[in-house]
Write an enzyme that holds these catalytic residues in place. Structure first.
Site, PDB file in Angstrom:
ATOM      1  CG  HIS A   1      -5.331   3.753   0.914  1.00 30.63           C
ATOM      2  ND1 HIS A   1      -4.937   2.463   0.641  1.00 30.63           N
ATOM      3  CD2 HIS A   1      -6.594   3.853   0.461  1.00 30.63           C
ATOM      4  CE1 HIS A   1      -5.932   1.817   0.049  1.00 30.63           C
ATOM      5  NE2 HIS A   1      -6.961   2.640  -0.079  1.00 30.63           N
TER       6      HIS A   1
ATOM      7  CB  SER B   1      -9.163   0.482  -0.485  1.00 30.33           C
ATOM      8  OG  SER B   1      -8.584   0.724  -1.731  1.00 30.33           O
TER       9      SER B   1
ATOM     10  CG  ASP C   1      -2.284   0.578   0.944  1.00 25.78           C
ATOM     11  OD1 ASP C   1      -2.358   1.815   0.834  1.00 25.78           O
ATOM     12  OD2 ASP C   1      -3.268  -0.173   0.825  1.00 25.78           O
TER      13      ASP C   1
END
EC number: 3.4.14.10
Length: 1311
Positions: free
Chosen positions: A276, A462, A46
């Site tokens: 994220h 996600s 990520d």
């Protein structure tokens, strides 16, 4: 005091913040509390994970949560090849041990550090290159406030001095020249300060990075506060060894760790490219002992952070980052990997990274790879790579539940549980379903410290992917605790067959942990659980399913040969034959079951390890046109049917509506929250665009709602995004939702591809409340160019030809408005590499799991611009739009100016790069692959530079050929065109060559668009136009009436005034040319001799003796003197004066001044041209001599120890005035050498404002080329000195930092 409320306050539904009940994870943990992920290692591919984030410190067993952090992208790499040694410096209090950093700062080191070699590797990095954009935005805003307060103090001081001057010199007074000079300088200072703030760009912190080997490990120290004192700073090493990390400052709260590669020559500073990755890791495995309800799904698991989001690209993934992540998954022996990243791809289940994951990471080393399916729905065939397109990967869709709606979204009403509207849908273009499982797709959980918030809401696949990853980690934790073996195939099979139905299009269900655990235990002894069964449709391209979408595929029954291939795990050591006995023993008796009557298959099949084929018949003619239909052929082991199908052959049919005319309507579709309607229509052959009208009216009051119209056409080996149209509508706003029947109409016009099925998918957003009735009307139009010479949607115009013919037809319907117009707005210039190199890359990071070394092909392109603030878009068609389906590993490029400053980064998508200065630029592109042979084929790859034109070029269109030559304006006016009628148009090429941009060269291309319909713009455009720039016309010779050629030469009276000179013989001319050539060669070689060599002195003496009047000899002599003594000692200065005076004596300055004082004739003869050339050379010599003389006198005037310094000062002023007479402008901002003299004079008079103003003009308006890059660097240094002289300390410090950015000490930034 107790506050009474009207009703009891309920407890917050914490269980919905990070949902675990929907997947049975909570129930599983309650039953098996120790199967909480402990014993498993999960890699998070990520943006990077913050090691300081809340909940990511420890596991439930007290073990470290994050056990390794790796930047796979290289975005944090610092080149530390420069090696220095320590020295000692005496201060007033102590003896300091220092090294010189690459910044030039003297860095204080701790003498107690163990460093047996005594060598320190030093590098430099701008901190903002490591920071995510959102953090930079916050910091620059905060820092600017502080900076501006100091700046405005300076501004006020200058304004006060200027006001004091005005007060001391009222209008009635007559200021002296000196007084006026003071005022001018103060005004210049004011202007300089104001302009500086306009151009302010916070440089941030410039980090000195130091690495050394302590005898056992490499250590890194980073000067995070620019103090220069490294004592007490943490000695970091590779994160996995000591789990150390550090924080840049309390201001940013941004954590980092390091890894060291290539024997200390590369330090990787690992930071997060965004929030994220931390959020994803927290969903999977966060542990909050103080509030367990906030835990991630598998709080006992440990995490490895693999950063694939490149900070330089705003967190976009790169091929190199992906490949290195795959390498790390194998090296670190990860049990699980979560990748909440992805992009659309043109070819599913194909590509360099896809192969690494599928065949090595999963199929050989047994890592379970879980990935998000994508957020590009609601239309079909929108799954992203790798999660929704890759065999053996667990692709995860996103589901929303009641508890999530209550805890996370704060809606006024509850809405049905379902997949999110935006969740990508299968099938892939090769028929595979793509999505394996669904999981909750939202969470409120931990974020990085720099975000200044403990948690935040994020949703998407996600979020569903790490939730599923955590669920699988629970299963692995239990299997490991019970010493039960497993494979990725077994786990994927279990979660698929145990899922909960959610009425999804393809029967894909919601992951259920408890049921999956039961399934694993029930069928643990069955070895076929460790086999996956590949479905291959024998249609030439080996599709993984049957997908019938177009008219030709759905208008008649279709017969397919299906091959089922049992796939076993690969042996890590291929020669062991570990699986051979399993393959031999494998044989299964299958029952084949079709789930729909329009799909037929055999009843039974006996299959061994080599696989078997069978036929499947699909009859789409039984299905109603316009709909979506799905079936499966399921293969059950007849000895154990309860375990579920061993394989599924997916069959998807979207039978399109065939239109009898150009119109289609869909009336009165009813919608509620999350409802989706989809229809499929064959776009009429020849159609190029369509008109859409969406209509809504309400007979009863309803809530306003967000509607999503998603339309897609699929073409072979193109991303679904290539022919995708998305429109958002807000329906029922204001009076439209009052229930009075008022009709709301939304219109759009968009491009279509004729003859190809169009999916029309309309959805009410999942969280939009109320019921709504909507109708859709479509009208298709077509205007096609039918010339065979044209290439698809692109028209090529040869600028060297007078016109280009196009034949236009309306194949769909009568078109009432056809009015062709062509506008060109981009200049496209082809560029070949100036050089290339091919070499193996890092042995530490770039060796694939199959032991093959990755090579890097470095391509260097060079180009120039003649204007500043130009936007260029470099394009590499060979590599663009290829990531997951790329045949090579990676493409990455960096754009630099001639000082090696980075001005932009490039990946696989076109990016606009702003070139702030005119001059020379370099693009360095790296292509990576393990095959040298493949890379060699790419060593001459073309780059195309696209420049936006400041003024568009219009090509005129005519009805007839004759009008191209006879009409003064275009004649192709607005008119109708009947169906199937053909009309010819003629595109006129520019007749005036000045129409072309001055930067355009023959062979360049001007690009733009041809519009047939101008009244309403078509979304997606119509035809592209490429105009090839022809050679410039040469002026033809005019033939006189008597047949002779007219030369055009005019004879001036001066030719008759000169006495004829005897012509030289050929031999004399040859000897003279040889002598001059030898002389010029000797002059150029003077600098090649060492400064003190006798050869140089002898050659110079010989040149002076043989050519006593040749000025270049003496100019070279001055240059040698100036170059030999950088600081120019008084002794050398006096020698310069002698030579300068000698040059000036050889030139009649009065005569030369008179020559330039008289306007010269525009059309001059050869004699006059020769005279001009001689005088230009003399003028150049005069300027050079006076400049050198002024420089020498300034040095002598500054020598306070000399008694003649005052005399030198007076002579300097006289020489300066003499020099300035020869300048075209004062200050001479276009000539750096002359500008230095001007600045010297202003500095001597303390007029720093004037000096800065002139210097800024040179820096801002001049060209930055490879030839003057040293001058540019010197100018930046002088600017710093001038700010210091002026007392502008805040700007002095600012420019010191900016110089590191504008002229990087480490050279080219690494890839």
């Amino acid at each position: 005091m107790t506050i009474k409320t009207s009703k009891p306050i309920p407890k917050f539904p914490t269980f919905g913040l990070l949902p675990k009940e929907e997947t049975e994870a909570a129930a599983f943990l309650k039953k098996y509390p120790e199967y909480d992920g402990r014993g498993t290692v999960i890699a998070i591919l990520d943006t990077g994970v913050d090691p300081g984030a809340v909940g990511l410190q420890k596991t439930t067993e007290g073990k470290p949560k994050i056990i390794d952090i790796i930047d796979c992208t290289g975005s944090g790499d610092v080149v530390t090849k420069t090696i220095v040694k320590a020295s000692t410096e005496e201060s007033s209090k102590e003896t300091l041990h220092t090294i010189v950093g690459l910044s030039g700062r003297h860095l204080i080191i701790d003498p107690t550090w163990d460093n047996p070699s005594g060598e320190f590797h030093v590098g430099i990095k701008r901190a903002y290159e490591l920071f995510p954009k959102e953090l930079i935005t916050r910091l620059t805003q905060e820092r600017r406030q502080k900076f501006e307060s100091e700046h405005y103090q300076l501004l006020v001081e200058v304004q006060q001095k200027l006001a004091a001057w005005e007060e001391a010199h009222p209008p009635s007074s007559t200021p002296t020249e000196s007084d006026l000079a003071i005022k001018t300088d103060l005004e210049a200072r004011l202007e300089v300060l104001k302009d500086a703030l306009k151009n302010y760009d916070d440089p941030g912190i410039i980090l000195d990075v130091v690495a050394f080997n302590d005898g056992s490990d490499w250590r890194v120290v980073v000067d995070v506060d620019e103090s220069g004192d490294l004592r007490g700073a943490p000695l970091l090493t590779d994160y996995h060894k000591e789990l150390q990390y550090h924080t840049f400052s309390q201001e940013d709260l941004f954590n980092f760790s390091v890894n060291i590669y290539d024997e200390g020559n590369i330090v990787s500073i690992v930071t997060a490219a965004g929030s994220h990755g931390t959020h994803v890791a927290a969903i999977t495995a966060a542990y909050h002992p103080e509030e367990p309800a906030l835990n991630g799904v598998a709080p006992g698991a440990q995490v490895i952070s693999l950063k694939i989001g490149d900070t330089r690209l705003g967190s976009m993934e790169t091929g190199a980052g992906l490949a290195r992540a795959a390498i790390a998954l194998v090296e670190k022996k990860c049990d699980l990997a979560n990748m909440s990243y992805g992009e659309a791809s043109a070819i599913p289940n194909f590509g360099h990274f896809i192969g690494l994951i599928r065949d090595e990471v999963i199929g050989k080393y047994g890592c379970i790879f879980v990935s998000s399916a994508g957020n590009s729905g609601p239309a079909l065939s929108t799954t992203g790579s790798p999660g929704g397109t890759t065999s053996d990967v667990v692709g995860v869709g996103a589901y929303v539940s009641h508890s999530m709606v209550q805890a996370e979204y704060a809606l006024l009403e509850s809405v049905p549980e379902r997949s999110y509207t935006w969740c990508s849908q299968g099938p892939c273009t090769d028929g595979d379903i793509g999505v394996t499982i669904y999981a909750p797709g939202g969470a409120i959980t931990s974020t990085p410290l720099y975000s200044l918030t403990k948690s935040m809401l994020m949703n998407g696949t996600s979020m569903s992917s790490p939730n599923a990853t955590g669920c699988i980690a629970l299963l692995l934790s239990g299997l490991k605790a019970e010493n039960k073996q497993y494979t990725p195939f077994r786990i994927k099979n279990a979660i698929s067959n145990s899922s909960k139905s959610i009425n999804e299009n393809f029967g894909v269900g919601l992951l259920q942990v408890q049921k999956s655990w039961e399934y694993l235990n029930t069928y643990y002894d069955r070895e076929d659980q460790d086999i996956t069964f590949e479905v291959k449709i024998n249609n030439g391209i080996k599709n993984r399913g049957i997908y019938l979408r177009e008219e030709s595929e759905t208008s008649s029954p279709q017969l397919f040969s299906v091959f089922i291939n049992p796939k076993f795990m690969k042996e890590i050591e291929p020669t062991t034959g570990e699986n051979n006995s399993k393959k031999f023993e494998f044989e299964t008796r299958l029952a084949l079951v079709s789930t729909q009557p329009w799909v037929r298959s055999p009843d039974f099949l006996l299959m061994g390890s080599q696989g078997r084929s069978f036929d499947v018949k699909v009859d789409p003619t039984q299905l109603n046109p316009g709909g979506f239909y799905y079936s499966e052929v399921e293969g059950y082991d007849t000895t154990c049917p309860d375990r579920g199908p061993l394989f599924r052959v997916p069959v998807t049919v979207t039978r399109p509506i065939i239109l009898s005319n150009s119109k289609v309507s869909f009336n009165n579709w009813s919608f509620g929250p999350g409802h989706i309607e989809r229809r499929f229509v064959k776009v009429p052959d020849g159609a190029t665009f369509a008109d859409l009208a969406l209509k809504f009216s309400a007979s009863q009051a309803t809530s306003p709602a967000r509607f999503w119209l998603h339309m897609i056409q699929l073409l072979p080996q193109k991303r679904f995004t290539a022919h995708e149209r998305e429109y958002m509508f807000s329906l029922g706003q204001g009076s439209y939702g009052d229930g009075n029947g008022e009709e709301q109409v939304e219109k759009r016009r968009f491009a279509v591809h004729g003859g190809v099925t169009l999916e029309i998918c309309l959805a009410q957003f999942w969280s939009s409340l109320g019921n709504h009735t909507v109708s859709l009307d479509f009208v298709f139009h077509g205007l096609q160019i039918i010339n065979n010479t044209n290439n698809g949607d692109t028209i090529y115009v040869n600028g060297g030809e007078a016109f280009t013919r196009i034949d236009v037809v309306a194949p769909v319907r009568r078109e009432d408005e056809i009015h062709p117009s062509i506008s060109l707005d981009v200049l496209r210039k082809p560029l070949r590499p100036a050089e290339y190199s091919l070499k193996p890359l890092s042995p530490d990071r770039d060796v694939l799991p199959n032991s093959r070394r990755v090579y890097g092909l470095l391509l260097t392109y060079k180009f120039s611009t003649t204007e500043k603030n130009v936007t260029v878009t470099p394009k590499f068609p060979a590599f663009f739009d290829l990531l997951y389906d790329s045949y090579f590993e990676d493409f990455f490029a960096i754009v630099y100016d001639s000082n090696k400053k980075v001005v932009g980064y490039l990946d696989i998508y076109a990016k606009n790069i702003k070139l702030e200065t005119k001059g020379d630029y370099v693009i360095r592109a790296q292509v990576r692959h393990q095959s040298q042979e493949l890379l060699e084929k790419l060593n001459s790859t073309m780059c195309f530079l696209e420049f936006s034109l400041s003024k568009k070029i219009t090509l005129e269109v005519y009805n007839k050929i004759s009008e191209v030559f006879t009409s003064n304006k275009p004649t192709a006016n607005k008119r109708p065109l009947e169906k199937d009628s053909i009309i010819a148009y003629f595109i006129g090429s520019p007749t005036d060559y000045s129409t072309y941009p001055k930067e355009a060269k023959p062979g360049d291309i001007l690009t733009g668009k041809l519009n047939f319909v101008n009244s309403n713009k078509v979304d997606g455009g119509q035809y592209l136009v490429n105009l090839v720039v022809p050679p410039a016309p040469a002026k033809p010779k005019e033939i006189t009436p008597n047949g002779g050629e007219e030369s055009g030469k005019e004879i001036t009276s001066s030719e008759f005034d000169e006495a004829p000179k005897p012509e030289k013989t050929k031999e004399d001319k040859a000897v003279e040319e040889l002598t001059e050539a030898i002389r010029d060669l000797q002059i150029t070689h003077l600098k090649k001799f060492p400064a003190e060599s006798t050869q140089r002195a002898e050659l110079l003496a010989e040149l002076e003796n043989n050519h006593p009047t040749h000025l270049p000899v003496f100019l070279a002599k001055i240059d040698l003197l100036l170059d030999s003594d950088e600081t120019l000692s008084p002794e050398t200065a006096n020698k310069v004066l002698e030579v300068a005076d000698e040059i000036l004596k050889k030139i009649d300055l009065t005569e030369l001044a008179q020559y330039y004082g008289v306007k010269q004739e525009g059309n001059i003869n050869e004699t006059a041209k020769k005279k001009k050339k001689e005088n230009d050379e003399k003028k150049k010599a005069v300027v050079s001599a006076l400049r050198a003389k002024a420089h020498a006198l300034a040095v002598l005037a500054s020598d306070s120890t000399s008694s003649s310094s005052n005399i030198a000062a007076t002579q300097f002023e006289e020489t300066y005035k003499a020099l300035a007479q020869w300048w075209d402008a004062t200050p001479p901002s276009s000539d750096f050498k002359n500008l230095l003299i001007y600045i010297t004079r202003e500095r001597r008079a303390c007029r720093y404002g004037n000096a800065l103003k002139a210097l800024n003009k040179y820096l801002n308006e001049g060209s930055l080329t490879s030839e003057n890059s040293k001058d540019y660097e010197k100018a930046l240094g002088i600017k710093i000195e001038l700010y210091k002289d002026a007392g502008f300390t805040v700007w002095e410090n600012y420019e010191r930092k900016m110089k590191f950015i504008k002229v990087p000490p480490g050279g080219y930034a690494p890839f």
